[in-house]
Design an enzyme around this catalytic site. Structure first.
Site, mmCIF file in Angstrom:
data_model
loop_
_atom_site.group_PDB
_atom_site.id
_atom_site.type_symbol
_atom_site.label_atom_id
_atom_site.label_comp_id
_atom_site.label_asym_id
_atom_site.label_seq_id
_atom_site.Cartn_x
_atom_site.Cartn_y
_atom_site.Cartn_z
ATOM 1 N N ASN A 181 -1.208 6.133 -2.615
ATOM 2 C CA ASN A 181 -0.446 5.058 -3.268
ATOM 3 C C ASN A 181 -1.413 3.901 -3.493
ATOM 4 O OD1 ASN A 181 1.295 3.081 -4.064
ATOM 5 N ND2 ASN A 181 2.412 2.925 -2.125
ATOM 6 N N TRP A 182 -1.891 3.795 -4.729
ATOM 7 C CA TRP A 182 -2.896 2.764 -5.019
ATOM 8 C C TRP A 182 -2.285 1.363 -5.154
ATOM 9 C CZ3 TRP A 182 -6.791 5.134 -9.139
ATOM 10 C CH2 TRP A 182 -7.582 6.088 -8.499
ATOM 11 N N HIS A 231 10.070 2.152 -2.092
ATOM 12 C CA HIS A 231 9.042 1.587 -1.199
ATOM 13 C C HIS A 231 9.512 0.218 -0.701
ATOM 14 C CE1 HIS A 231 5.260 0.118 0.329
ATOM 15 N NE2 HIS A 231 4.803 1.352 0.283
ATOM 16 N N GLU A 263 8.269 5.355 6.307
ATOM 17 C CA GLU A 263 7.265 4.292 6.348
ATOM 18 C C GLU A 263 7.828 3.057 7.055
ATOM 19 O OE1 GLU A 263 4.131 4.926 2.982
ATOM 20 O OE2 GLU A 263 5.583 3.407 2.454
ATOM 21 N N GLY A 278 0.032 -1.341 6.137
ATOM 22 C CA GLY A 278 -1.082 -2.262 5.927
ATOM 23 C C GLY A 278 -1.482 -3.069 7.157
HETATM 24 P P1 PGA Z 1 -0.962 1.673 4.130
HETATM 25 O O1 PGA Z 1 0.252 1.722 3.111
HETATM 26 O O2 PGA Z 1 -1.517 3.067 4.235
HETATM 27 O O3 PGA Z 1 -1.943 0.695 3.530
HETATM 28 O O4 PGA Z 1 -0.432 1.202 5.441
HETATM 29 C C1 PGA Z 1 1.127 2.819 3.048
HETATM 30 C C2 PGA Z 1 2.145 2.592 1.970
HETATM 31 O O5 PGA Z 1 2.612 1.450 1.803
HETATM 32 O O6 PGA Z 1 2.533 3.530 1.230
#
Ligand code: PGA
Length: 220
Positions: free
Chosen positions: A9-10, A96, A145, A151
């Site tokens: 997921n960019w 998301h 998630e 992040g």
């Molecule tokens: P991350 O993000 O790997 O930077 O924690 C995952 C996402 O939000 O799909």
């Protein structure tokens, strides 16, 4: 060996030049990855370039978009609909937490988006934040998630993720695969993918570096 989905997921990252550089350094087709579906979800602006790359290189990569309009074609300024997306992609990320938080997307909006994806033959990668997130009908691929893991460098534990994946599959008989997302790296990917009910990962930050993403695929 179970089948795995490793999805990049960019988010809102990479220019055309940067994406080209990423592809040049990412030598995926040298790998034997028969049991791994590798999907890149770039910004809309890069889908066309990535599709050309895939065709020109007979690449095994698949593409996904990061959003889809809840409407068909028409007077919806700024939107990109399923009919347009399917020219380039097979998958679409829906639900998301960044879209729920920053763009106020509701469960109702997300159901419409899933409907549009299905209508256009796209597979939704539906993100849930915990086991209570509402999952629209027709979803077969879910990414768990937790917000605290996105992040932050602070992933959930594989044991808790396995517990959630099992619960989600028990509650929703049509869900075939549950992936994990949130601070996935090459050093921790296999702690998740070795769990019986975790079918891969949705990778944000670490997918921006081609060599790190390659290592994630190898180690998965
Ligand atoms: P991350 O993000 O790997 O930077 O924690 C995952 C996402 O939000 O799909």
């Amino acid at each position: 060996m179970k089948n795995l989905f490793i999805i990049a997921n960019w988010k809102a990252n990479k220019t055309e030049f940067e994406a080209k550089d990423w592809l040049q350094r990412f030598m995926i087709d040298d790998l034997r990855i028969t049991n791994k579906e590798v999907i890149i979800c770039p910004p809309f602006t890069l889908l066309s370039n990535l599709k050309s790359y895939i065709l020109n290189h007979n690449s095994l990569l698949k593409l996904g978009s990061q959003n889809i309009s809840p409407f068909d074609a028409g007077a919806y300024t700024g939107e990109i609909n399923g009919d347009q997306i399917k020219e380039f992609a097979d998958y679409v990320i829906i639900g998301h937490s960044e879209r729920r938080q920053n763009f106020s997307e509701t469960d109702e909006d997300l159901s419409k988006k899933v409907e549009m994806a299905k209508k256009n033959g796209l597979t939704p990668i539906f993100c849930i934040q915990d086991e209570n997130t509402q999952i629209p009908a027709g979803v077969s691929l879910v990414a768990y998630e937790p917000i605290s893991a996105i992040g932050t460098g602070n992933p959930d534990t594989p044991e808790n993720t396995e517990k959630i994946a099992t619960l989600v599959k028990e509650k929703n008989k049509n869900i075939e695969h549950v992936l994990y997302g949130g601070s996935v790296m090459s050093s921790n990917i296999n702690t998740f993918t070795t769990m019986p009910n975790i079918s891969g990962a949705l990778v944000g930050g670490a997918s921006l570096d081609p060599l790190e993403f390659l290592a994630i695929i190898k180690n998965a």
